[in-house]
Design an enzyme around this catalytic site. Structure first.
Site, PDB file in Angstrom:
ATOM      1  N   ASP A  75       0.841  -1.014  -0.146  1.00 39.79           N
ATOM      2  CA  ASP A  75       0.238   0.000  -0.082  1.00 39.79           C
ATOM      3  C   ASP A  75       0.977   1.842  -0.093  1.00 39.79           C
ATOM      4  O   ASP A  75       0.283   2.218  -0.588  1.00 39.79           O
ATOM      5  CB  ASP A  75      -0.310   0.485   1.425  1.00 39.79           C
ATOM      6  CG  ASP A  75      -2.143  -0.412   1.009  1.00 39.79           C
ATOM      7  OD1 ASP A  75      -2.429  -0.798  -0.129  1.00 39.79           O
ATOM      8  OD2 ASP A  75      -2.731  -0.831   1.944  1.00 39.79           O
TER       9      ASP A  75
HETATM   10  C1  BGC Z   1      -0.367  -0.266   6.439  1.00 37.35           C
HETATM   11  C2  BGC Z   1      -1.817  -0.751   5.309  1.00 37.35           C
HETATM   12  C3  BGC Z   1      -3.204   0.727   5.086  1.00 37.35           C
HETATM   13  C4  BGC Z   1      -2.372   1.754   5.194  1.00 37.35           C
HETATM   14  C5  BGC Z   1      -2.910   2.446   4.451  1.00 37.35           C
HETATM   15  C6  BGC Z   1      -0.314   1.442   5.259  1.00 37.35           C
HETATM   16  O1  BGC Z   1       1.136   1.804   6.455  1.00 37.35           O
HETATM   17  O2  BGC Z   1       0.372  -1.472   6.173  1.00 37.35           O
HETATM   18  O3  BGC Z   1      -2.429  -1.524   6.579  1.00 37.35           O
HETATM   19  O4  BGC Z   1      -3.818   0.054   4.272  1.00 37.35           O
HETATM   20  O5  BGC Z   1      -1.251   1.830   5.469  1.00 37.35           O
HETATM   21  O6  BGC Z   1      -2.423   3.637   4.971  1.00 37.35           O
HETATM   22  C1  NOJ Z   2      -2.242  -3.773   5.375  1.00 37.49           C
HETATM   23  C2  NOJ Z   2      -2.872  -4.002   4.252  1.00 37.49           C
HETATM   24  O1  NOJ Z   2      -4.382  -4.473   4.676  1.00 37.49           O
HETATM   25  C3  NOJ Z   2      -2.831  -5.026   3.211  1.00 37.49           C
HETATM   26  O2  NOJ Z   2      -4.023  -4.653   1.926  1.00 37.49           O
HETATM   27  C4  NOJ Z   2      -1.326  -4.549   2.229  1.00 37.49           C
HETATM   28  O3  NOJ Z   2      -1.370  -5.376   1.755  1.00 37.49           O
HETATM   29  C5  NOJ Z   2      -1.020  -4.467   3.525  1.00 37.49           C
HETATM   30  N1  NOJ Z   2      -0.889  -3.950   4.668  1.00 37.49           N
HETATM   31  C6  NOJ Z   2       0.806  -3.909   3.418  1.00 37.49           C
HETATM   32  O4  NOJ Z   2       1.116  -2.464   2.726  1.00 37.49           O
END
Ligand code: BGC
Ligand code: NOJ
Length: 808
Positions: free
Chosen positions: A481
């Site tokens: 993400d």
């Molecule tokens: C997290 C994800 C989240 C994203 C949203 C990332 O650092 O791992 O869980 O969707 O941040 O800001």
């Molecule tokens: C948590 C998010 O829920 C997931 O969708 C994502 O792939 C991971 N973080 C890595 O950023």
């Protein structure tokens, strides 16, 4: 240092100190009514949706932490204490909390009073039961009082925390006998209310927080407990609560039991009222009477235990390592069910309001629960598919209550579509139910489509969105993400995830390419099954082209490149200053079959071992990024060692474990497994901090000040993927389209283990022997005494089969 221990026989984790390094929680409910409960009775409850239908209030990130819960106080002769430790932090003579499957029991002793509080949600009904036993351990007859307390939330959790100018005026309750009804907004647009009751006559109640607590007190020193007298307050606006007081007499050695219930009721529009302004309580009364005695409650509890026993019986292992047994047999599967139920919505790190069901997340969660709940998995697949657009892209998230995509976040995460192929393939491999492909689920625009059409759209979305190197365009981000290559964010507070100021960005993802190659062969197989041979051919060609692109542009000297940025410069190569290597493409390109013939896979995994391995697991990248990189986005916004910037991201460690099994390195696969599996980290609980019975999303990496400290426990794709890695790739019991494939890849020193696996109606008892102490390779398989050819157990009509596997 440990704060408790596993009780494997009862499938519980027993916490022996209330002040754990972080609140250690559990989940109640697995259908529509849910509760989060900490080891000191903190937490909250909601119906279906932690955001839109929150029943009780909780204060995230409060001081002190874990503020709000199901609080009980015992009062005697001017003094009082909290038998769950919180909120008073009572100096208890003994304390233990047993978190089990779908229930939590907190037991304590103080002043020769023994209290046991059992919390659970019975199957099939929308309520939470608090079964409380109090025993007088002294030789004297005693008169005590029991006070209950919980705070009602005004249903919409976000509004509840923000819109005080309105909310302080809306709260309404009714009290009828021992039942407190919370009916805020019921008079207008809501057709639901909640209730809190106890199966005894009460001596008093409070429904107005200020009357109970006093304006300047905290939960730990309510005014009412000073006098021991409830005010019988009725809430008008402000903050409605539920509190009962009960006068209890206990002879020496006597025990009494009380059943509290917190329930949720919906009424039809025409049945809302009993009389003007008085809510219709019929359904509530019926529900209350269903669980108003110890007998009834005990029966419901037994039913719940049976339910979990059955769920977990689909896969279990007998192995000399108790840590492995408890991970595989109990806690990993339990966590898989919780992630299935709640996706990323409500934990002690997810506030319940920011995210609903994630398209990518839930599709991955299904990989860990298809063997337990295939029917529900099928339904979820359909819900997910219905948020997909006709071009294959998908809403990144949707709300469980409305099943509508979240507009705020929208779509454009280009890995999303492919996860649907993983999920559907996993479901079919588990069940053999190809019929799902023909089921109709319209696209988001209402256009009629079958599940297969959805898969085709997913596959083609990649094919139709290739960049300058013929690699998949990344869009907002892929699985990571925080790798935001298609927007340059400069404004504070701007969401990295959604900002798009570099339209038509050519940024590409090698990870998506690896995913495409991993899921692609399954898509080809399914196309053939649907007699779409032309499409299958076309897909095969697309896969060949993708392979060529990865081979040409996706390899650095010793590992796979991560991506190409907005300027089409490679990221994740030895020439980059930071983040020379990322973990994601290493796992996925090898799973996708790249580098298996020319030694590049081995070389890559050696690089991973050299560069990313640490005593606490595999870090997501190295070296960590020391300054903000505008072309990389959020990943560089985290201090080195945290989250996507170099933490041990437990979600993607199993991809490397799987890759290691593909090249036959059972030693390394298991080394990586046991570094992050929580049961193996129990002894370092003080450092690890989060629960030793469930995975956390991340463990701080070596560049972090708190190397080894975990965060974001419970709701993470880590659960499903680690289960896939251990059960399917290391223990090697892997569902495939035509049967159950037996293909272990284990540490050489393992001599033997047994797996019981229910698969398509047959209970296979699979005994694996490793006489030559090797990592991988199967010499012989006997099914019910008869040797079979190959490594595939076929479905048959027997209820049970004994399987002998001799490695060699
Ligand atoms: C997290 C994800 C989240 C994203 C949203 C990332 O650092 O791992 O869980 O969707 O941040 O800001
Ligand atoms: C948590 C998010 O829920 C997931 O969708 C994502 O792939 C991971 N973080 C890595 O950023």
């Amino acid at each position: 240092m440990k704060y408790g221990h596993f009780d494997d026989r009862n499938k519980e984790y027993i916490i022996q100190k209330p002040d754990t390094p972080y609140p250690w929680i559990n989940y109640l409910g697995s259908e529509e009514f849910f509760g989060l409960i900490s080891n000191t009775a903190g937490g909250y409850s909601f119906y279906k949706d932690a955001s839109k239908r929150r029943l009780t209030r909780y204060r995230y990130n409060n001081v002190p932490t874990d503020a709000g819960g199901r609080y009980y106080y015992i009062y005697e002769k001017g003094e009082y204490f909290s038998p769950a430790w919180a909120p008073q932090k009572s100096n208890l003579d003994s304390y233990q909390c047993r978190h089990g499957l779908g229930y939590t029991i907190i037991e304590s002793e103080k002043n020769l009073l023994k209290t046991e509080m059992k919390f659970f949600v019975p199957l099939g009904d929308n309520l939470e039961i608090h079964q409380i036993k109090i025993k007088n351990l002294s030789n004297e007859h005693r008169k005590i009082k029991l006070f209950s307390f919980l705070e009602f939330c005004l249903y919409d959790a976000e509004d509840d925390m923000t819109n005080f100018q309105r909310n302080f005026n809306t709260g309404e309750v009714e009290v009828d006998g021992s039942t407190i009804y919370h009916k805020t907004e019921y008079r207008e647009r809501r057709n639901h209310y909640s209730f809190y009751t106890v199966n005894q006559e009460i001596s008093g109640f409070d429904t107005d927080r200020e009357s109970f607590l006093g304006l300047y007190n905290s939960f730990s020193n309510p005014d009412v407990l000073k006098t021991g007298e409830s005010n019988n307050s009725i809430a008008h606006g402000w903050s409605p609560i539920g509190s009962h007081s009960l006068e209890i007499e206990l002879n020496a050695g006597q025990e009494k039991e009380f059943i509290f219930q917190l329930g949720y009721i919906e009424n039809k529009e025409e049945e809302k009222w009993e009389s003007k302004g008085v809510i219709n309580k019929n359904k509530a009364k019926k529900l209350i009477s269903k669980y108003n005695s110890s007998d009834k409650v005990n029966k419901a509890f037994k039913k719940l235990s049976k339910h979990w026993e059955k769920l977990l019986s689909s896969f279990s292992i007998k192995h000399p390592d108790p840590k492995l047994e408890r991970m595989v047999n109990i806690w990993n599967q339990y966590q898989n069910m919780v992630t299935y139920n709640l996706a990323r919505s409500a934990s002690y790190f997810e506030s319940g309001i920011s995210r609903g069901i994630g398209f990518r997340d839930s599709n991955q969660d299904l990989l860990g629960s298809a063997h337990m709940i295939p029917e529900r998995v099928k339904k979820r697949i359909k819900d997910l598919a219905s948020t997909q657009f006709e071009d294959g892209s998908a809403f990144h998230q949707y709300q469980p209550l409305t099943k509508k995509g979240n507009d705020k976040i929208g779509s454009g995460f280009n890995d999303d579509p492919l996860w649907l192929i993983f999920a559907v393939a996993a479901y079919i491999k588990e069940t053999g139910d190809y019929e799902i492909l023909k089921e109709t689920v319209p696209f988001n625009n209402g256009k009629k489509a079958t599940i297969f059409d959805h898969l085709e759209a997913s596959f083609m979305h990649v094919v139709n969105n290739l960049g300058p190197h013929n690699l998949p365009l990344i869009g907002h981000a892929d699985w990571n993400d925080c790798l935001n290559l298609s927007a340059f964010s400069e404004k504070p507070g701007e969401s990295f995830q959604t900002v798009s100021n570099k339209d038509n960005s050519p940024a590409e993802s090698v990870m998506i390419a690896g995913m495409f190659l991993t899921a692609g062969p399954d898509f080809v197989h399914l196309s053939r099954k649907m007699n779409k041979n032309k499409l299958a051919k076309k897909a095969e060609m697309a896969l060949e082209e993708m392979k060529a692109a990865v081979n040409k542009y996706g390899r650095d000297d010793e590992w796979f490149v991560r991506a190409y940025d907005y300027y089409s410069k490679p990221l994740g190569t030895k020439d980059n200053k930071y983040a020379k290597i990322f973990i994601e493409p290493q796992g996925f390109c090898i799973m996708g079959g790249i580098g298996l013939k020319d030694g590049f896979a081995e070389k890559t995994l050696d690089s991973v071992n050299r560069k990313l391995n640490s005593e606490h697991g595999l870090m997501i990248l190295d070296p960590t990024i020391k300054e903000y990189q505008i072309n990389m986005g959020e990943v560089s916004s985290y201090p080195p060692g945290y989250k996507e910037n170099g933490a041990i991201f437990c979600h993607n460690n199993p991809w490397i474990m799987i890759a290691e099994t593909i090249i036959g390195n059972g030693e390394r696969a298991f080394e990586y497994y046991s570094k992050i599996a929580p049961a193996y980290r129990e002894d370092i609980s003080k450092l690890h901090r989060t629960e030793p019975y469930v995975y956390a999303q991340m463990i701080a990496g070596k560049d972090a000040a708190s190397f080894g400290e975990a965060k974001n426990s419970w709701l993470t794709g880590t659960a499903a993927w680690n289960f896939v890695a251990i059960s399917q790739w290391m223990l090697g019991i892997r569902p495939d389209f035509d049967g159950l494939k037996i293909d272990p890849c284990i540490p050489a020193e393992w001599d033997e283990y047994t797996v019981i696996r229910k698969f398509r109606g047959c209970k296979f008892k699979i005994n694996v022997k490793n006489p030559k102490n090797i990592n991988k390779g199967v010499e012989k398989i006997f099914v019910d005494g008869k040797e079979i050819e190959g490594q595939l157990l076929k479905t048959h009509d027997k209820d049970e089969s004994k399987v002998e596997v001799i490695m060699g």
